[in-house]
Design a protein around this motif. Structure first.
Motif, PDB file in Angstrom:
ATOM      1  N   THR A  37      12.928-123.435 -27.890  1.00  0.00           N
ATOM      2  CA  THR A  37      12.633-124.816 -27.506  1.00  0.00           C
ATOM      3  C   THR A  37      11.931-125.579 -28.618  1.00  0.00           C
ATOM      4  O   THR A  37      11.632-126.757 -28.457  1.00  0.00           O
ATOM      5  N   GLY A  38      11.699-124.934 -29.736  1.00  0.00           N
ATOM      6  CA  GLY A  38      11.080-125.604 -30.867  1.00  0.00           C
ATOM      7  C   GLY A  38      10.888-124.648 -32.022  1.00  0.00           C
ATOM      8  O   GLY A  38      10.983-123.422 -31.869  1.00  0.00           O
ATOM      9  N   ARG A  74       9.726-135.110 -27.885  1.00  0.00           N
ATOM     10  CA  ARG A  74       9.610-133.999 -28.834  1.00  0.00           C
ATOM     11  C   ARG A  74       8.149-133.762 -29.170  1.00  0.00           C
ATOM     12  O   ARG A  74       7.696-132.623 -29.273  1.00  0.00           O
ATOM     13  N   TYR A  77       6.297-132.160 -26.019  1.00  0.00           N
ATOM     14  CA  TYR A  77       6.607-130.761 -25.747  1.00  0.00           C
ATOM     15  C   TYR A  77       6.425-129.857 -26.967  1.00  0.00           C
ATOM     16  O   TYR A  77       6.713-128.669 -26.900  1.00  0.00           O
ATOM     17  N   ALA A  93       8.927-130.290 -30.774  1.00  0.00           N
ATOM     18  CA  ALA A  93       9.893-129.464 -30.044  1.00  0.00           C
ATOM     19  C   ALA A  93      11.304-129.802 -30.507  1.00  0.00           C
ATOM     20  O   ALA A  93      11.534-130.800 -31.196  1.00  0.00           O
TER      21      ALA A  93
END
Length: 140
Positions: A37-38, A74, A77, A93
Motif C-alpha cells: 500500500t506504499g 496519499r 494514508y 502511500a
C-alpha cells in the motif's frame, strides 16, 4: 438520526465496508492481493478484505473533508519508512490503490469529479451522502 461525526470512526468504517462488499461496483482487483500500500511498507496487507476498509475510509474522508483528491489521500494514508540505521522518513502511500477506489466509487455513483476555482478533486454525490447517513443511522 446519528451524525457521522459523533460515531467512532473504526466502527463506522467496518459497517461501511460490509455494505460495500454487497455493491457489485466495488470489486477487489486481482493485483491488489500482491501489492504493497506504499513504499514505506515491507509487505502487502495481511487482511484479505483491506480493499473494502480502505474504500470505506475514503468515503468517510469525502464526507468529513468535502473535496478530496488522490494526492491528499496519499499523504493521509502514508507512513514512516524504516531506513535501517538512518532516521525514519515520511513517505506517501501508493496512488494506484486510491485512484482505483475513487474510480469505483464514481462508477457506483457515490462520488463525482469537481473542478472549482481553487480546488479540484472528487466530492460526494447526494446518493453517496444518503448511503453513508443510512449506515450511520444504525448506530443510534
Amino acid at each position: 438520526m446519528s451524525d457521522i461525526y459523533e460515531i467512532e470512526a473504526e466502527k463506522l468504517i467496518v459497517a461501511i465496508a460490509e455494505e460495500l462488499k454487497k455493491n457489485p461496483d466495488f470489486k477487489i482487483p486481482e493485483w491488489a492481493y500482491f501489492v504493497k500500500t506504499g513504499i514505506s511498507k515491507s509487505r502487502p496487507p495481511v487482511d484479505r478484505e483491506w480493499w473494502y476498509k480502505r474504500a470505506a475510509s475514503i468515503l468517510r474522508q469525502a464526507y468529513t473533508r468535502g473535496i478530496i483528491g488522490v494526492n491528499r489521500l496519499r499523504t493521509k494514508y502514508g507512513s514512516k519508512q524504516n531506513r535501517g540505521v538512518r532516521p525514519k522518513k515520511f513517505k506517501k502511500a501508493s496512488g494506484k490503490n486510491i485512484r482505483v477506489i475513487l474510480q469505483q466509487a464514481e462508477k457506483a455513483g457515490f462520488l463525482e469529479k469537481f473542478k472549482g476555482t481553487k480546488r479540484t478533486g472528487r466530492r460526494l454525490t447526494p446518493q453517496g451522502r444518503e448511503f453513508l447517513e443510512k449506515i450511520a443511522s444504525k448506530f443510534r
